[in-house]
Design an enzyme around this catalytic site. Structure first.
Site, PDB file in Angstrom:
ATOM      1  N   HIS A 181       0.825  -1.213   0.000  1.00 59.80           N
ATOM      2  CA  HIS A 181       0.000   0.000   0.000  1.00 59.80           C
ATOM      3  C   HIS A 181       0.861   1.266   0.000  1.00 59.80           C
ATOM      4  O   HIS A 181       0.360   2.345  -0.342  1.00 59.80           O
ATOM      5  CB  HIS A 181      -0.930  -0.001   1.208  1.00 59.80           C
ATOM      6  CG  HIS A 181      -2.097  -0.920   1.058  1.00 59.80           C
ATOM      7  ND1 HIS A 181      -3.074  -1.063   2.029  1.00 59.80           N
ATOM      8  CD2 HIS A 181      -2.461  -1.747   0.041  1.00 59.80           C
ATOM      9  CE1 HIS A 181      -3.974  -1.935   1.618  1.00 59.80           C
ATOM     10  NE2 HIS A 181      -3.620  -2.370   0.419  1.00 59.80           N
ATOM     11  N   HIS A 186      -2.863   1.504  -8.794  1.00 59.71           N
ATOM     12  CA  HIS A 186      -3.229   1.861 -10.167  1.00 59.71           C
ATOM     13  C   HIS A 186      -4.456   2.763 -10.202  1.00 59.71           C
ATOM     14  O   HIS A 186      -5.335   2.691  -9.345  1.00 59.71           O
ATOM     15  CB  HIS A 186      -3.521   0.605 -10.996  1.00 59.71           C
ATOM     16  CG  HIS A 186      -2.299  -0.122 -11.451  1.00 59.71           C
ATOM     17  ND1 HIS A 186      -1.588  -0.975 -10.631  1.00 59.71           N
ATOM     18  CD2 HIS A 186      -1.648  -0.121 -12.650  1.00 59.71           C
ATOM     19  CE1 HIS A 186      -0.568  -1.489 -11.310  1.00 59.71           C
ATOM     20  NE2 HIS A 186      -0.579  -0.983 -12.530  1.00 59.71           N
ATOM     21  N   THR A 235       3.392   7.219  -4.413  1.00 59.34           N
ATOM     22  CA  THR A 235       4.804   7.402  -4.711  1.00 59.34           C
ATOM     23  C   THR A 235       5.454   6.030  -4.777  1.00 59.34           C
ATOM     24  O   THR A 235       5.035   5.091  -4.094  1.00 59.34           O
ATOM     25  CB  THR A 235       5.507   8.234  -3.625  1.00 59.34           C
ATOM     26  OG1 THR A 235       5.548   7.465  -2.415  1.00 59.34           O
ATOM     27  CG2 THR A 235       4.764   9.533  -3.365  1.00 59.34           C
ATOM     28  N   TRP A 237       8.572   5.505  -3.946  1.00 59.88           N
ATOM     29  CA  TRP A 237       9.651   5.447  -2.954  1.00 59.88           C
ATOM     30  C   TRP A 237       9.200   4.722  -1.696  1.00 59.88           C
ATOM     31  O   TRP A 237       8.009   4.611  -1.414  1.00 59.88           O
ATOM     32  CB  TRP A 237      10.114   6.862  -2.596  1.00 59.88           C
ATOM     33  CG  TRP A 237      10.548   7.669  -3.774  1.00 59.88           C
ATOM     34  CD1 TRP A 237       9.892   8.718  -4.341  1.00 59.88           C
ATOM     35  CD2 TRP A 237      11.742   7.483  -4.547  1.00 59.88           C
ATOM     36  NE1 TRP A 237      10.588   9.202  -5.419  1.00 59.88           N
ATOM     37  CE2 TRP A 237      11.738   8.465  -5.569  1.00 59.88           C
ATOM     38  CE3 TRP A 237      12.807   6.595  -4.479  1.00 59.88           C
ATOM     39  CZ2 TRP A 237      12.753   8.567  -6.511  1.00 59.88           C
ATOM     40  CZ3 TRP A 237      13.817   6.697  -5.422  1.00 59.88           C
ATOM     41  CH2 TRP A 237      13.785   7.672  -6.418  1.00 59.88           C
ATOM     42  N   ASP A 239       8.646   5.513   1.300  1.00 63.47           N
ATOM     43  CA  ASP A 239       8.504   6.753   2.061  1.00 63.47           C
ATOM     44  C   ASP A 239       7.289   6.767   2.973  1.00 63.47           C
ATOM     45  O   ASP A 239       6.839   7.831   3.419  1.00 63.47           O
ATOM     46  CB  ASP A 239       8.446   7.951   1.110  1.00 63.47           C
ATOM     47  CG  ASP A 239       7.303   7.860   0.100  1.00 63.47           C
ATOM     48  OD1 ASP A 239       6.529   6.880   0.158  1.00 63.47           O
ATOM     49  OD2 ASP A 239       7.183   8.770  -0.739  1.00 63.47           O
ATOM     50  N   SER A 241       4.134   6.245   2.433  1.00 67.92           N
ATOM     51  CA  SER A 241       2.967   6.977   1.935  1.00 67.92           C
ATOM     52  C   SER A 241       1.655   6.354   2.401  1.00 67.92           C
ATOM     53  O   SER A 241       0.630   7.033   2.430  1.00 67.92           O
ATOM     54  CB  SER A 241       2.997   7.059   0.405  1.00 67.92           C
ATOM     55  OG  SER A 241       2.994   5.773  -0.185  1.00 67.92           O
ATOM     56  N   TYR A 409       3.626  -9.679  -6.375  1.00 67.32           N
ATOM     57  CA  TYR A 409       3.137  -9.447  -5.014  1.00 67.32           C
ATOM     58  C   TYR A 409       1.638  -9.686  -4.897  1.00 67.32           C
ATOM     59  O   TYR A 409       0.991  -9.196  -3.965  1.00 67.32           O
ATOM     60  CB  TYR A 409       3.517  -8.045  -4.536  1.00 67.32           C
ATOM     61  CG  TYR A 409       4.896  -8.022  -3.922  1.00 67.32           C
ATOM     62  CD1 TYR A 409       5.110  -8.527  -2.640  1.00 67.32           C
ATOM     63  CD2 TYR A 409       5.989  -7.554  -4.623  1.00 67.32           C
ATOM     64  CE1 TYR A 409       6.368  -8.542  -2.080  1.00 67.32           C
ATOM     65  CE2 TYR A 409       7.262  -7.561  -4.074  1.00 67.32           C
ATOM     66  CZ  TYR A 409       7.442  -8.050  -2.808  1.00 67.32           C
ATOM     67  OH  TYR A 409       8.706  -8.076  -2.249  1.00 67.32           O
ATOM     68  N   HIS A 412      -2.802 -12.965  -2.174  1.00 65.45           N
ATOM     69  CA  HIS A 412      -4.056 -13.085  -1.423  1.00 65.45           C
ATOM     70  C   HIS A 412      -4.193 -14.435  -0.728  1.00 65.45           C
ATOM     71  O   HIS A 412      -4.979 -14.573   0.213  1.00 65.45           O
ATOM     72  CB  HIS A 412      -5.238 -12.846  -2.359  1.00 65.45           C
ATOM     73  CG  HIS A 412      -5.341 -11.418  -2.825  1.00 65.45           C
ATOM     74  ND1 HIS A 412      -5.176 -11.041  -4.136  1.00 65.45           N
ATOM     75  CD2 HIS A 412      -5.556 -10.267  -2.139  1.00 65.45           C
ATOM     76  CE1 HIS A 412      -5.310  -9.737  -4.244  1.00 65.45           C
ATOM     77  NE2 HIS A 412      -5.527  -9.239  -3.053  1.00 65.45           N
ATOM     78  N   ARG A 498      -6.029  -8.640 -14.225  1.00 66.76           N
ATOM     79  CA  ARG A 498      -5.166  -7.459 -14.166  1.00 66.76           C
ATOM     80  C   ARG A 498      -3.814  -7.719 -14.820  1.00 66.76           C
ATOM     81  O   ARG A 498      -3.281  -6.858 -15.533  1.00 66.76           O
ATOM     82  CB  ARG A 498      -4.972  -7.014 -12.712  1.00 66.76           C
ATOM     83  CG  ARG A 498      -6.199  -6.436 -12.043  1.00 66.76           C
ATOM     84  CD  ARG A 498      -6.788  -5.274 -12.800  1.00 66.76           C
ATOM     85  NE  ARG A 498      -7.906  -4.672 -12.080  1.00 66.76           N
ATOM     86  CZ  ARG A 498      -8.947  -4.094 -12.661  1.00 66.76           C
ATOM     87  NH1 ARG A 498      -9.032  -4.054 -13.978  1.00 66.76           N
ATOM     88  NH2 ARG A 498      -9.908  -3.562 -11.931  1.00 66.76           N
ATOM     89  N   ARG A 502      -2.738  -5.561 -18.217  1.00 66.63           N
ATOM     90  CA  ARG A 502      -1.588  -4.656 -18.178  1.00 66.63           C
ATOM     91  C   ARG A 502      -0.386  -5.192 -18.941  1.00 66.63           C
ATOM     92  O   ARG A 502       0.719  -4.651 -18.840  1.00 66.63           O
ATOM     93  CB  ARG A 502      -1.224  -4.378 -16.716  1.00 66.63           C
ATOM     94  CG  ARG A 502      -2.341  -3.653 -15.968  1.00 66.63           C
ATOM     95  CD  ARG A 502      -2.145  -3.686 -14.464  1.00 66.63           C
ATOM     96  NE  ARG A 502      -3.314  -3.131 -13.770  1.00 66.63           N
ATOM     97  CZ  ARG A 502      -3.556  -3.271 -12.471  1.00 66.63           C
ATOM     98  NH1 ARG A 502      -2.710  -3.963 -11.706  1.00 66.63           N
ATOM     99  NH2 ARG A 502      -4.636  -2.736 -11.927  1.00 66.63           N
TER     100      ARG A 502
END
Length: 654
Positions: A181, A186, A235, A237, A239, A241, A409, A412, A498, A502
């Protein structure tokens, strides 16, 4: 043909679209390994013809993986854009606030001062394979074979049977969702895909399953029509988020109004909770797909942020609220990156080479004690002294996470059907709750009503098993998931669709592009010892092994001993796991120091681990943590919890 501009931040920037570094609308990586690296790659290629890396002694296996990672950097990093201009420049995106030289910007800008848009929110995900080999599928390709049929045959738990991953605990499952997360999200379009439901035996509520398509980015180059790019709303990174948000505007709403640098929390007596908005949604950086596992970890690291603020304020009483917040965020993010690198990864990839390799990613082969005692022995070598502080490097391609990284990743299967809760001191069984009753607006229910404390919940997550990442192990509720926005989804179907939508290559092509062996028959795919599965796959994929989806193939291949997921997925992992560290100016680059983090903050990152974080905020857990090993592996069971099958079946014994 124009000459390339000088390399900036590890990326060669071309000045003409017709450059040799652009083929099929694809910027080719400019990274080339040195002579010593090429020699190491060649030597291990010869060795691996006889002995695969995972059968080598631990230290040799770790070096084998180090050279494999260098090879992957050369051949498996591709930009999501056909032109480097998309990353911005210091001229087109000037840094007007000097604050962000030494602090993270919530939208991810200015991590690289030379390529200021690199990795920021709204930029495209990249690729691990050339873009022209990841085209948009036709509608027939999208639906062949029917993704709902594949989900029914290879995702559903047969007769509701839960397959446990007995080397992990449920905290490990919650942790990886907590991290993803932070990394990617997307953009969804308004256009729907109508997936036809196979006739005969399918119990779906309607004739079609309706899902919103992924929204493609605007076509900036002719190649984007055949091979669309998709934007990452988060983002890229490391970081935090998911806690702090992916925009400065969101971040401001999550902070207190006091000049203390802290995050908002609601306090009920001695217990802190994430605040809620009027609709009951948690106020945090990313609150989709919410369940009690996210409630626990978001609360824990909001508490950790606030504790760091207290430490900084005590040491630096003249700091402003913004200064305290900026430093605390840097420390908290780096600590999460460290925990993931040296604790979570060795738990899910419990192999000697990975134990050595992931520890070396952070500390280098010289180890933690020597690095902490004398600092880096090598200024630039990530192998000798670890990635943090080794110098940020993009390996010839602007940093982004990739569509293939998102694909591997999809985990589930880790989710159980129920969670058994126990008292964290006595081990007494408190309740066993179906997981659907712990999702979305109900995630706080057992904690708010006082039946289960945060300490009880963390202890229970420490002894419950997650599901194994394999075929036929998706929980039933995720295959009939009712979300707050009114959608009904089968996440097994969603995961298959998905990847196809993609342009993620199917299993055989995926392996071929990673230079792995490619099965020519279904018997080869499953390892030759599961004829029943081979026949089921052949029936589902019309006898064509090349049609097998990447996820299904990864779930079907033989597992390396100690591994929690497939070697196919692992190839993407070993490349991108280190890239998240190595590309980041605040971890690998010049900002990794006491000046940026403060002396107290830098020590906090270097000294702390997940046990410290849990014990700081829930002191009652310290005794059981002290007697347990890796915090993401099963903890010691206390008292009555030893008599329950909750750690294996997620329900008490009859």
């Amino acid at each position: 043909m124009s000459s390339p501009a000088p390399p900036k931040n590890g990326v060669t920037v071309t000045t003409a679209k017709e450059d040799d570094n652009n083929q099929n609308g694809q910027l080719l990586p400019s990274f080339k390994p040195g002579l010593a690296d090429r020699a190491g790659i060649g030597a291990f290629h010869l060795i691996n013809k006889v002995i695969p890396w995972y059968k080598l002694p631990g230290i040799f296996g770790a070096f084998n993986l180090a050279f494999l990672r260098i090879e992957l950097r050369q051949f498996n990093l591709y930009d999501g854009y056909a032109s480097p201009a998309a990353q911005g420049t210091a001229v087109s995106e000037p840094l007007t606030d000097p604050r962000y030289i030494g602090a993270r910007n919530s939208d991810g800008k200015f991590n690289s001062l030379e390529l200021p848009l690199m990795g920021c929110a709204g930029m495209r995900l990249g690729r691990n394979f050339p873009r022209h080999l990841t085209p948009k599928p036709t509608e027939e390709e999208l639906m062949t074979p029917n993704p709902r049929m594949i989900s029914d045959r290879f995702m559903a738990r047969k007769d509701g049977r839960f397959i446990p991953a007995t080397t992990l605990n449920l905290l490990a499952a919650a942790w990886i969702q907590f991290q993803t997360h932070d990394w990617f999200n997307h953009e969804q379009s308004d256009e729907k895909i109508n997936i036809p439901i196979p006739e005969g035996g399918d119990k779906w509520v309607e004739e079609h399953m309706k899902l919103y398509r992924t929204k493609p980015d605007a076509a900036l180059d002719p190649s984007d029509v055949k091979c669309p790019g998709y934007r990452n709303l988060n983002t890229a990174w490391w970081d935090g988020s998911q806690i702090y948000g992916s925009s400065e505007a969101v971040t401001q709403t999550l902070r207190t109004q006091q000049p203390d640098g802290k995050l908002l929390l609601d306090t009920h007596g001695l217990v802190s909770f994430l605040p809620r908005d009027e609709q009951g949604n948690p106020l945090t950086g990313f609150n989709n797909n919410w369940w009690i596992g996210m409630e626990l970890l978001h609360t824990l690291f909001a508490l950790e942020h606030n504790s760091i603020c207290d430490r900084l304020k005590a040491a630096h009483p003249d700091m402003t609220g913004d200064q305290i917040f900026d430093k605390a965020r840097l420390v908290n993010c780096a600590l999460m990156a460290k925990i993931h690198t040296v604790e979570w990864t060795p738990a899910i990839l419990a192999h000697p080479a990975l134990q050595i390799g992931m520890n070396a990613n952070w500390w280098g082969i010289v180890g933690e004690k020597l690095t902490k005692a004398v600092g880096r022995l090598s200024k630039t070598s990530e192998i000798i002294s670890g990635i943090p502080g080794s110098g940020a490097e993009q390996d010839g391609t602007p940093y982004s996470l990739t569509e293939e990284f998102v694909s591997v990743y999809r985990m589930h299967s880790l989710m159980p059907e129920t969670i058994a809760f126990f008292n964290s001191v006595s081990g007494t069984h408190l309740s066993t709750i179906p997981l659907p009753s712990l999702t979305f607006s109900h995630a706080q229910d057992p904690l708010k009503c006082g039946d289960v404390t945060f300490a009880d919940a963390f202890y229970s997550f420490g002894i419950n098993y997650p599901g194994a990442i394999t075929n036929n192990n998706y929980p039933s509720f995720l295959r009939n998931l009712h979300t707050p926005d009114g959608q009904i989804r089968d996440l097994g179907t969603v995961d298959i669709l998905r990847d196809r939508e993609r342009g993620v290559p199917r299993y055989c092509a995926f392996r071929r592009l990673l230079r792995l062996s490619v099965p020519t028959t279904f018997e080869e795919l499953v390892g030759g010892n599961n004829p029943t599965l081979a026949k089921e796959l052949s029936d589902a994929y019309n006898g064509d092994v090349n049609l097998v989806d990447a996820l299904v193939g990864s779930h079907s291949e033989p597992m390396i001993p100690g591994f929690g997921f497939s070697e196919t997925a692992f190839r993407i992992f070993i490349l991108m796991a280190s890239r998240r560290l190595k590309s980041d100016r605040f971890i690998a680059g010049e900002a990794w120091n006491e000046k940026t983090y403060t002396k107290e903050g830098f020590k906090w990152v270097q000294d702390m681990g997940m046990k410290d974080v849990l014990g700081r905020h829930f002191p009652g857990l310290k005794p059981v943590l002290a007697r347990s090993g890796n915090v993401f592996a099963p903890w010691e069971m206390l008292g009555e919890s030893k008599e329950y099958g909750g750690v294996e079946t997620n329900a008490p014994k009859a």
